[in-house]
Design an enzyme around this catalytic site. Structure first.
Site, PDB file in Angstrom:
ATOM      1  N   HIS A  17       3.442  47.200  46.264  1.00  0.00           N
ATOM      2  CA  HIS A  17       4.372  46.069  46.334  1.00  0.00           C
ATOM      3  C   HIS A  17       4.715  45.587  44.924  1.00  0.00           C
ATOM      4  CE1 HIS A  17       1.066  43.380  45.444  1.00  0.00           C
ATOM      5  NE2 HIS A  17       0.433  43.634  46.569  1.00  0.00           N
ATOM      6  N   HIS A  20       2.000  45.258  42.229  1.00  0.00           N
ATOM      7  CA  HIS A  20       1.573  46.518  41.606  1.00  0.00           C
ATOM      8  C   HIS A  20       2.623  46.972  40.588  1.00  0.00           C
ATOM      9  CE1 HIS A  20      -0.389  46.929  45.741  1.00  0.00           C
ATOM     10  NE2 HIS A  20      -1.390  46.772  44.891  1.00  0.00           N
ATOM     11  N   CYS A 125     -17.568  40.391  50.704  1.00  0.00           N
ATOM     12  CA  CYS A 125     -16.197  40.460  51.229  1.00  0.00           C
ATOM     13  C   CYS A 125     -15.726  41.909  51.175  1.00  0.00           C
ATOM     14  CB  CYS A 125     -15.248  39.578  50.420  1.00  0.00           C
ATOM     15  SG  CYS A 125     -13.520  39.850  50.936  1.00  0.00           S
ATOM     16  N   CYS A 128     -12.372  42.295  49.076  1.00  0.00           N
ATOM     17  CA  CYS A 128     -12.541  42.289  47.611  1.00  0.00           C
ATOM     18  C   CYS A 128     -13.497  43.400  47.198  1.00  0.00           C
ATOM     19  CB  CYS A 128     -13.205  41.004  47.108  1.00  0.00           C
ATOM     20  SG  CYS A 128     -12.338  39.497  47.385  1.00  0.00           S
ATOM     21  N   CYS A 143     -14.117  33.971  52.336  1.00  0.00           N
ATOM     22  CA  CYS A 143     -13.720  34.480  51.012  1.00  0.00           C
ATOM     23  C   CYS A 143     -12.600  33.595  50.483  1.00  0.00           C
ATOM     24  CB  CYS A 143     -13.234  35.925  51.127  1.00  0.00           C
ATOM     25  SG  CYS A 143     -12.399  36.470  49.613  1.00  0.00           S
ATOM     26  N   HIS A 146      -9.340  35.923  50.213  1.00  0.00           N
ATOM     27  CA  HIS A 146      -8.716  36.487  51.418  1.00  0.00           C
ATOM     28  C   HIS A 146      -8.772  35.566  52.636  1.00  0.00           C
ATOM     29  CE1 HIS A 146      -9.371  40.192  48.998  1.00  0.00           C
ATOM     30  NE2 HIS A 146      -8.174  40.445  49.462  1.00  0.00           N
ATOM     31  N   LYS A 295       1.091  33.781  47.845  1.00  0.00           N
ATOM     32  CA  LYS A 295       0.641  35.111  47.490  1.00  0.00           C
ATOM     33  C   LYS A 295       1.437  36.131  48.304  1.00  0.00           C
ATOM     34  CE  LYS A 295      -3.548  37.568  47.391  1.00  0.00           C
ATOM     35  NZ  LYS A 295      -4.932  37.712  47.704  1.00  0.00           N
ATOM     36  N   LYS A 298       0.992  41.287  53.225  1.00  0.00           N
ATOM     37  CA  LYS A 298       1.613  41.974  54.341  1.00  0.00           C
ATOM     38  C   LYS A 298       1.644  41.056  55.559  1.00  0.00           C
ATOM     39  CE  LYS A 298       1.677  46.773  55.511  1.00  0.00           C
ATOM     40  NZ  LYS A 298       0.893  47.966  55.672  1.00  0.00           N
TER      41      LYS A 298
HETATM   42  N1  MSP Z   1      -8.750  48.680  42.956  1.00  0.00           N
HETATM   43  C1  MSP Z   1      -8.901  47.423  42.330  1.00  0.00           C
HETATM   44  C2  MSP Z   1      -8.815  47.547  40.818  1.00  0.00           C
HETATM   45  C3  MSP Z   1      -9.798  48.502  40.210  1.00  0.00           C
HETATM   46  S1  MSP Z   1      -9.573  48.642  38.487  1.00  0.00           S
HETATM   47  C4  MSP Z   1     -10.879  49.499  37.937  1.00  0.00           C
HETATM   48  C5  MSP Z   1      -7.797  46.480  42.811  1.00  0.00           C
HETATM   49  N2  MSP Z   1      -6.734  47.055  43.374  1.00  0.00           N
HETATM   50  S2  MSP Z   1      -5.468  46.265  43.942  1.00  0.00           S
HETATM   51  O1  MSP Z   1      -4.589  47.268  44.467  1.00  0.00           O
HETATM   52  O2  MSP Z   1      -5.892  45.249  44.825  1.00  0.00           O
HETATM   53  O3  MSP Z   1      -4.788  45.554  42.718  1.00  0.00           O
HETATM   54  C6  MSP Z   1      -4.345  46.323  41.613  1.00  0.00           C
HETATM   55  C7  MSP Z   1      -3.789  45.428  40.523  1.00  0.00           C
HETATM   56  O4  MSP Z   1      -2.619  44.780  41.015  1.00  0.00           O
HETATM   57  C8  MSP Z   1      -4.759  44.323  40.088  1.00  0.00           C
HETATM   58  O5  MSP Z   1      -4.759  44.170  38.688  1.00  0.00           O
HETATM   59  C9  MSP Z   1      -4.203  43.091  40.759  1.00  0.00           C
HETATM   60  O6  MSP Z   1      -4.463  41.903  40.057  1.00  0.00           O
HETATM   61  C10 MSP Z   1      -2.709  43.407  40.716  1.00  0.00           C
HETATM   62  N3  MSP Z   1      -1.986  42.636  41.711  1.00  0.00           N
HETATM   63  C11 MSP Z   1      -2.105  42.667  43.063  1.00  0.00           C
HETATM   64  N4  MSP Z   1      -1.266  41.749  43.611  1.00  0.00           N
HETATM   65  C12 MSP Z   1      -0.577  41.117  42.620  1.00  0.00           C
HETATM   66  C13 MSP Z   1       0.476  40.189  42.579  1.00  0.00           C
HETATM   67  N5  MSP Z   1       0.982  39.627  43.644  1.00  0.00           N
HETATM   68  N6  MSP Z   1       0.998  39.914  41.354  1.00  0.00           N
HETATM   69  C14 MSP Z   1       0.591  40.539  40.215  1.00  0.00           C
HETATM   70  N7  MSP Z   1      -0.391  41.411  40.235  1.00  0.00           N
HETATM   71  C15 MSP Z   1      -1.102  41.614  41.375  1.00  0.00           C
HETATM   72  O7  MSP Z   1      -7.934  45.294  42.612  1.00  0.00           O
END
Ligand code: MSP
Length: 500
Positions: A17, A20, A125, A128, A143, A146, A295, A298
């Site tokens: 999304h 990411h 959790c 997380c 949590c 979440h 936030k 989904k």
């Molecule tokens: N798998 C772990 C990270 C492991 S790193 C050794 C994880 N994955 S995640 O898919 O949940 O998130 C990946 C990255 O995307 C994280 O840095 C997280 O902060 C970032 N984001 C997820 N949602 C976000 C927003 N809505 N806005 C900005 N960044 C966000 O955590």
């Protein structure tokens, strides 16, 4: 100098999304800027495929975790070229080379005396993948991230002696005030440290989906340690027949979101020290993209699809919007309406239109020939210190404020067109020299802002620089020339076509 930059690796339990996409874009801007500066850059991104987040999602979908991982990793991978991300490698934590290296490094941590057998009793959790301390548990044992009810865990597992690193971490934070950036996030990390560190589980007994513990194959490593190690393991196999570790470790920058600060600023440096490896130079923490102040999730149904935006308007527009709308380091709202407003007013009008007008006027009034004359001293003065000021900000990773400085010059150029009114000069028989100077200065200003904007919007700036006959986008090309070099311009299709 070598410059190694990474993003967090994404869980493959969901689709990519905007959050990411945002992290990839911000990291890419830094990587491209550093390449412009002539640094030896290595840029890593990838997917985090083990642990409960993925195992639970696969179970809900009624498929094997590997199948889910393969399917979703592909989507995350596809996002990168679509966003014009210039990563040098894509790691998947299910790569066998990664798994072997995780075992090797954690065996070393064990042999160095930092691991012991224990019983974990406490809150967990699964979303997380985090063992929560009492201070991190929300009301009703939920949590805080979440909002789900936490599970009470009681299991025998292996522990990492995190508490033994209290003093070394304090020293690290004392000696390197820029270890965690921005400063407010360093304070947050420091506050966590000051509560006193407790040992943490290094393995999971009940989960099968992970890297098995070499000295106890009944268990798998806790997903966070497996995941964090990607930053090191990738260097050993990203280039066939070559080990890049000595060249790029320690990492220069780990870019992450604020929700995973504890893992990167506390667990990670401690684990590295335990494995006889150096901690990274900086952990750089960005804020969250929100939709309507909430936030992205989904279940809320408010996930803006980056692929759809790119299909309609191109990656450059999305990259620009994210960096301009959200002050880097802070949370910020993004919306379709906000995107469209900036697309129309800033990209199509201020930049795109400036580019088309400039090229069109050079074609019309000078038959495509760029006048090789002295540029306007007053305009030049407004650009004088710009490259240094931008570099100063980008060297501190202040991505939005650097962009603001550049954009002020885009606006300056638009004012210059209005002030000089080349269409009037073209009608005055004795204004040939003034028109030459105006066109040469405009083209030069446009060239300079485009080189500076290149890390932000790689494709359109490259197209424009080509059309100006000056394709060099290295940092050496950021100076505003006193004497225009001349040359020819070519036709340019609209950089940001008007929306229907
Ligand atoms: N798998 C772990 C990270 C492991 S790193 C050794 C994880 N994955 S995640 O898919 O949940 O998130 C990946 C990255 O995307 C994280 O840095 C997280 O902060 C970032 N984001 C997820 N949602 C976000 C927003 N809505 N806005 C900005 N960044 C966000 O955590």
């Amino acid at each position: 100098m070598s410059f190694y930059i990474t993003t967090a690796i994404d869980y493959v339990n969901a689709q990519p999304h905007m959050g990411h996409a945002y992290e990839k874009i911000t990291t890419d801007v830094i990587a491209r800027y550093m390449r412009q500066r002539g640094e030896d850059v290595f840029f890593l991104t990838g997917t985090d495929e083990h642990g409960e987040p993925v195992a639970d999602a696969a179970q809900r979908a009624g498929i094997d975790p590997r199948e889910l991982a393969d399917r979703n990793a592909e989507r995350f991978k596809r996002l990168l070229p679509a966003l014009e991300i210039s990563n040098d490698f894509f790691i998947r934590t299910t790569d066998p080379q990664h798994e072997r290296k995780v075992q090797e490094i954690l065996q070393r941590v064990h042999d160095n005396g930092h691991v012991y057998a224990g019983v974990y009793e406490g809150w967990y959790c699964p979303k997380c993948a985090d063992f929560k301390t009492e201070g991190e548990v929300g009301p009703g044992n939920t949590c805080p991230i979440h909002g789900i009810e936490l599970s009470r865990e009681h299991e025998n597992n292996w522990f990492f002696r995190l508490s033994a690193f209290q003093q070394q971490l304090e020293a690290l934070f004392d000696e390197r005030p820029d270890f965690v950036l921005p400063q407010a996030r360093a304070n947050e990390a420091r506050a966590f440290l000051e509560q006193g560190l407790q040992d943490v589980s290094l393995s999971r007994a009940r989960l099968r989906w992970g890297v098995s513990v070499p000295w106890d194959p009944e268990q798998v490593f806790y997903v966070w340690f497996d995941a964090l190690l990607n930053y090191v393991t990738a260097l050993s196999y990203a280039r066939e027949g070559e080990d890049l570790t000595a060249r790029y470790w320690p990492a220069s920058v780990h870019m992450i979101g604020k929700d995973i600060l504890k893992f990167h600023t506390i667990y990670w440096p401690a684990l590295l020290l335990a494995a006889d490896l150096e901690p990274p130079r900086h952990v750089l923490i960005h804020g969250f993209l929100l939709m309507d102040d909430r936030k992205m999730s989904k279940s809320l149904g408010n996930v803006l699809d980056p692929f759809a935006v790119i299909d309609a308007y191109g990656a450059d527009a999305l990259r620009y919007y994210c960096l301009r709308e959200v002050s880097f380091g802070q949370d910020g709202n993004v919306s379709a309406a906000g995107f469209e407003a900036r697309y129309d007013a800033e990209l199509a009008n201020e930049y795109g239109n400036l580019a088309s007008r400039t090229i069109a006027m050079i074609s019309r009034y000078r038959d495509g020939e760029l006048p090789a004359v002295a540029t306007d001293a007053a305009l030049r003065a407004d650009f004088q210190a710009l490259p240094e000021q931008v570099a100063e900000r980008l060297d501190r990773f202040e991505l939005s404020s650097a962009l603001e400085l550049i954009w002020q010059r885009v606006r300056r150029l638009n004012r210059y067109v209005e002030e000089r009114a080349p269409w009037q000069l073209a009608r005055q028989p004795d204004a040939g020299a003034a028109l030459d100077q105006t066109l040469a200065s405009l083209a030069e200003g446009l060239r300079v802002v485009s080189v500076l904007l290149h890390p932000y919007m790689p494709a359109c700036t490259q197209r424009l620089l080509q059309a100006l006959g000056a394709p060099d986008a290295d940092w050496g090309a950021t100076g505003f020339a006193e004497q225009a070099a001349g040359g020819r311009v070519c036709a340019l299709e609209a950089l940001f076509p008007k929306r229907n």
